[in-house]
Design a protein around this motif. Structure first.
Motif, PDB file in Angstrom:
ATOM      1  N   THR A 189       0.817  -1.194   0.000  1.00  0.00           N
ATOM      2  CA  THR A 189       0.000   0.000   0.000  1.00  0.00           C
ATOM      3  C   THR A 189       0.858   1.254   0.000  1.00  0.00           C
ATOM      4  O   THR A 189       2.034   1.223   0.368  1.00  0.00           O
ATOM      5  CB  THR A 189      -0.994  -0.038   1.184  1.00  0.00           C
ATOM      6  OG1 THR A 189      -1.958   0.993   1.035  1.00  0.00           O
ATOM      7  CG2 THR A 189      -0.276   0.069   2.515  1.00  0.00           C
ATOM      8  N   ALA A 190       0.266   2.342  -0.436  1.00  0.00           N
ATOM      9  CA  ALA A 190       0.954   3.625  -0.533  1.00  0.00           C
ATOM     10  C   ALA A 190      -0.112   4.712  -0.686  1.00  0.00           C
ATOM     11  O   ALA A 190      -1.281   4.400  -0.952  1.00  0.00           O
ATOM     12  CB  ALA A 190       1.890   3.626  -1.746  1.00  0.00           C
ATOM     13  N   PRO A 191       0.281   5.980  -0.529  1.00  0.00           N
ATOM     14  CA  PRO A 191      -0.692   7.055  -0.718  1.00  0.00           C
ATOM     15  C   PRO A 191      -1.306   7.066  -2.125  1.00  0.00           C
ATOM     16  O   PRO A 191      -2.453   7.447  -2.291  1.00  0.00           O
ATOM     17  CB  PRO A 191       0.112   8.328  -0.468  1.00  0.00           C
ATOM     18  CG  PRO A 191       1.286   7.902   0.343  1.00  0.00           C
ATOM     19  CD  PRO A 191       1.575   6.496  -0.080  1.00  0.00           C
ATOM     20  N   GLY A 192      -0.554   6.629  -3.115  1.00  0.00           N
ATOM     21  CA  GLY A 192      -1.061   6.570  -4.488  1.00  0.00           C
ATOM     22  C   GLY A 192      -1.046   5.147  -5.013  1.00  0.00           C
ATOM     23  O   GLY A 192      -0.142   4.369  -4.705  1.00  0.00           O
ATOM     24  N   GLN A 193      -2.031   4.795  -5.817  1.00  0.00           N
ATOM     25  CA  GLN A 193      -2.130   3.428  -6.335  1.00  0.00           C
ATOM     26  C   GLN A 193      -0.938   3.048  -7.201  1.00  0.00           C
ATOM     27  O   GLN A 193      -0.482   1.915  -7.172  1.00  0.00           O
ATOM     28  CB  GLN A 193      -3.443   3.238  -7.111  1.00  0.00           C
ATOM     29  CG  GLN A 193      -3.698   1.793  -7.512  1.00  0.00           C
ATOM     30  CD  GLN A 193      -3.888   0.872  -6.319  1.00  0.00           C
ATOM     31  OE1 GLN A 193      -4.717   1.134  -5.456  1.00  0.00           O
ATOM     32  NE2 GLN A 193      -3.123  -0.206  -6.255  1.00  0.00           N
ATOM     33  N   ASP A 194      -0.401   4.003  -7.976  1.00  0.00           N
ATOM     34  CA  ASP A 194       0.744   3.677  -8.831  1.00  0.00           C
ATOM     35  C   ASP A 194       1.936   3.181  -8.010  1.00  0.00           C
ATOM     36  O   ASP A 194       2.619   2.241  -8.413  1.00  0.00           O
ATOM     37  CB  ASP A 194       1.167   4.898  -9.658  1.00  0.00           C
ATOM     38  CG  ASP A 194       0.189   5.231 -10.763  1.00  0.00           C
ATOM     39  OD1 ASP A 194      -0.679   4.384 -11.072  1.00  0.00           O
ATOM     40  OD2 ASP A 194       0.293   6.338 -11.323  1.00  0.00           O
ATOM     41  N   THR A 195       2.174   3.787  -6.865  1.00  0.00           N
ATOM     42  CA  THR A 195       3.295   3.376  -6.016  1.00  0.00           C
ATOM     43  C   THR A 195       3.046   1.993  -5.424  1.00  0.00           C
ATOM     44  O   THR A 195       3.946   1.152  -5.383  1.00  0.00           O
ATOM     45  CB  THR A 195       3.531   4.412  -4.905  1.00  0.00           C
ATOM     46  OG1 THR A 195       3.707   5.698  -5.511  1.00  0.00           O
ATOM     47  CG2 THR A 195       4.752   4.069  -4.086  1.00  0.00           C
ATOM     48  N   ALA A 196       1.822   1.738  -4.968  1.00  0.00           N
ATOM     49  CA  ALA A 196       1.482   0.404  -4.453  1.00  0.00           C
ATOM     50  C   ALA A 196       1.633  -0.634  -5.562  1.00  0.00           C
ATOM     51  O   ALA A 196       2.149  -1.735  -5.334  1.00  0.00           O
ATOM     52  CB  ALA A 196       0.061   0.394  -3.898  1.00  0.00           C
ATOM     53  N   ASP A 197       1.207  -0.281  -6.763  1.00  0.00           N
ATOM     54  CA  ASP A 197       1.318  -1.199  -7.900  1.00  0.00           C
ATOM     55  C   ASP A 197       2.768  -1.483  -8.276  1.00  0.00           C
ATOM     56  O   ASP A 197       3.080  -2.575  -8.757  1.00  0.00           O
ATOM     57  CB  ASP A 197       0.560  -0.655  -9.107  1.00  0.00           C
ATOM     58  CG  ASP A 197      -0.945  -0.755  -8.958  1.00  0.00           C
ATOM     59  OD1 ASP A 197      -1.432  -1.468  -8.048  1.00  0.00           O
ATOM     60  OD2 ASP A 197      -1.655  -0.099  -9.760  1.00  0.00           O
ATOM     61  N   GLU A 198       3.669  -0.508  -8.063  1.00  0.00           N
ATOM     62  CA  GLU A 198       5.088  -0.756  -8.336  1.00  0.00           C
ATOM     63  C   GLU A 198       5.627  -1.875  -7.448  1.00  0.00           C
ATOM     64  O   GLU A 198       6.349  -2.752  -7.903  1.00  0.00           O
ATOM     65  CB  GLU A 198       5.913   0.511  -8.097  1.00  0.00           C
ATOM     66  CG  GLU A 198       5.950   1.457  -9.267  1.00  0.00           C
ATOM     67  CD  GLU A 198       6.897   2.615  -8.989  1.00  0.00           C
ATOM     68  OE1 GLU A 198       8.073   2.349  -8.648  1.00  0.00           O
ATOM     69  OE2 GLU A 198       6.453   3.759  -9.100  1.00  0.00           O
ATOM     70  N   MET A 199       5.273  -1.825  -6.161  1.00  0.00           N
ATOM     71  CA  MET A 199       5.717  -2.893  -5.251  1.00  0.00           C
ATOM     72  C   MET A 199       5.094  -4.226  -5.655  1.00  0.00           C
ATOM     73  O   MET A 199       5.756  -5.266  -5.644  1.00  0.00           O
ATOM     74  CB  MET A 199       5.352  -2.562  -3.802  1.00  0.00           C
ATOM     75  CG  MET A 199       6.147  -1.427  -3.212  1.00  0.00           C
ATOM     76  SD  MET A 199       5.822  -1.196  -1.445  1.00  0.00           S
ATOM     77  CE  MET A 199       4.110  -0.650  -1.475  1.00  0.00           C
ATOM     78  N   PHE A 200       3.812  -4.197  -6.023  1.00  0.00           N
ATOM     79  CA  PHE A 200       3.132  -5.422  -6.426  1.00  0.00           C
ATOM     80  C   PHE A 200       3.750  -5.980  -7.705  1.00  0.00           C
ATOM     81  O   PHE A 200       3.871  -7.203  -7.866  1.00  0.00           O
ATOM     82  CB  PHE A 200       1.635  -5.157  -6.616  1.00  0.00           C
ATOM     83  CG  PHE A 200       0.811  -6.403  -6.689  1.00  0.00           C
ATOM     84  CD1 PHE A 200       0.642  -7.210  -5.582  1.00  0.00           C
ATOM     85  CD2 PHE A 200       0.197  -6.773  -7.871  1.00  0.00           C
ATOM     86  CE1 PHE A 200      -0.122  -8.371  -5.639  1.00  0.00           C
ATOM     87  CE2 PHE A 200      -0.570  -7.923  -7.947  1.00  0.00           C
ATOM     88  CZ  PHE A 200      -0.723  -8.723  -6.829  1.00  0.00           C
TER      89      PHE A 200
END
Length: 184
Positions: free
Chosen positions: A70-81
């Motif tokens: 998880t992250a404040p923005g979905q793009d950042t969370a998606d990078e980890m995923f």
């Protein structure tokens, strides 16, 4: 594979060779039951990559438990995923051997019932609804933690762990200010 420390397991499972710094981050949770990790890091230390292998190892070694990126923005969370998914692609085993079922591009489940999820953090100061309610992950990895409202940690993330005797909680970020939840 569990008898090995995580820094060695990820080499076997994902063909990932951690640096000394990454090895310390990977192995720390195995020394405590309730791991809370917020390493002091600079830019380009491979935190997003370690996040991927942390989640990969967690879903493989903790049947029936969730890992939340998880992250404040979905793009950042998606990078980890994305790093999580890449870890499986780079390793010696195929995704089919783990029984991976993709509910969508932001949620994967393996045949042991463990799931990995990518979700954005809510702004509980404004809408009090992030979409993360209903999940009870035992591993949470937050990126850009310094840019997250303190209330999100207190009201949304920490309650995940109330019923778990063991959990992993990672906060990755570059520093932004000298106050707040992440700083503390």
């Amino acid at each position: 594979v569990k008898p090995y420390p995580r820094s060695q397991r990820v080499q076997i499972l994902f063909d990932f060779r951690p640096t000394d710094y990454q090895g310390l981050v990977l192995d720390y949770p195995e020394t405590v039951n309730r791991a809370q990790v917020a390493p002091q890091k600079g830019r380009q230390t491979g935190a997003t990559t370690i996040a991927g292998v942390i989640g990969g190892d967690h879903v493989l070694t903790n049947p029936g438990n969730d890992t939340l990126y998880t992250a404040p923005g979905q793009d950042t969370a998606d990078e980890m995923f994305s790093e999580f998914k890449d870890a499986f692609k780079d390793g010696p085993f195929t995704l089919e051997e783990y029984g991976v079922e993709k509910a969508n591009e932001r949620e994967w489940e393996i045949d042991t019932g463990a799931r990995a999820l990518s979700r954005t953090l809510g702004n509980v100061n404004q809408d009090n609804n992030s979409g993360n309610r209903g999940f009870i992950p035992t591993c949470v990895v937050v990126d850009e933690a310094a840019y997250t409202y303190d209330a999100v940690f207190d009201d949304e993330l920490e309650p995940f762990f109330i019923t778990h005797p063991e959990y992993e909680y990672y906060l990755f970020s570059t520093p932004a200010r000298e106050s707040g939840y992440y700083y503390e």
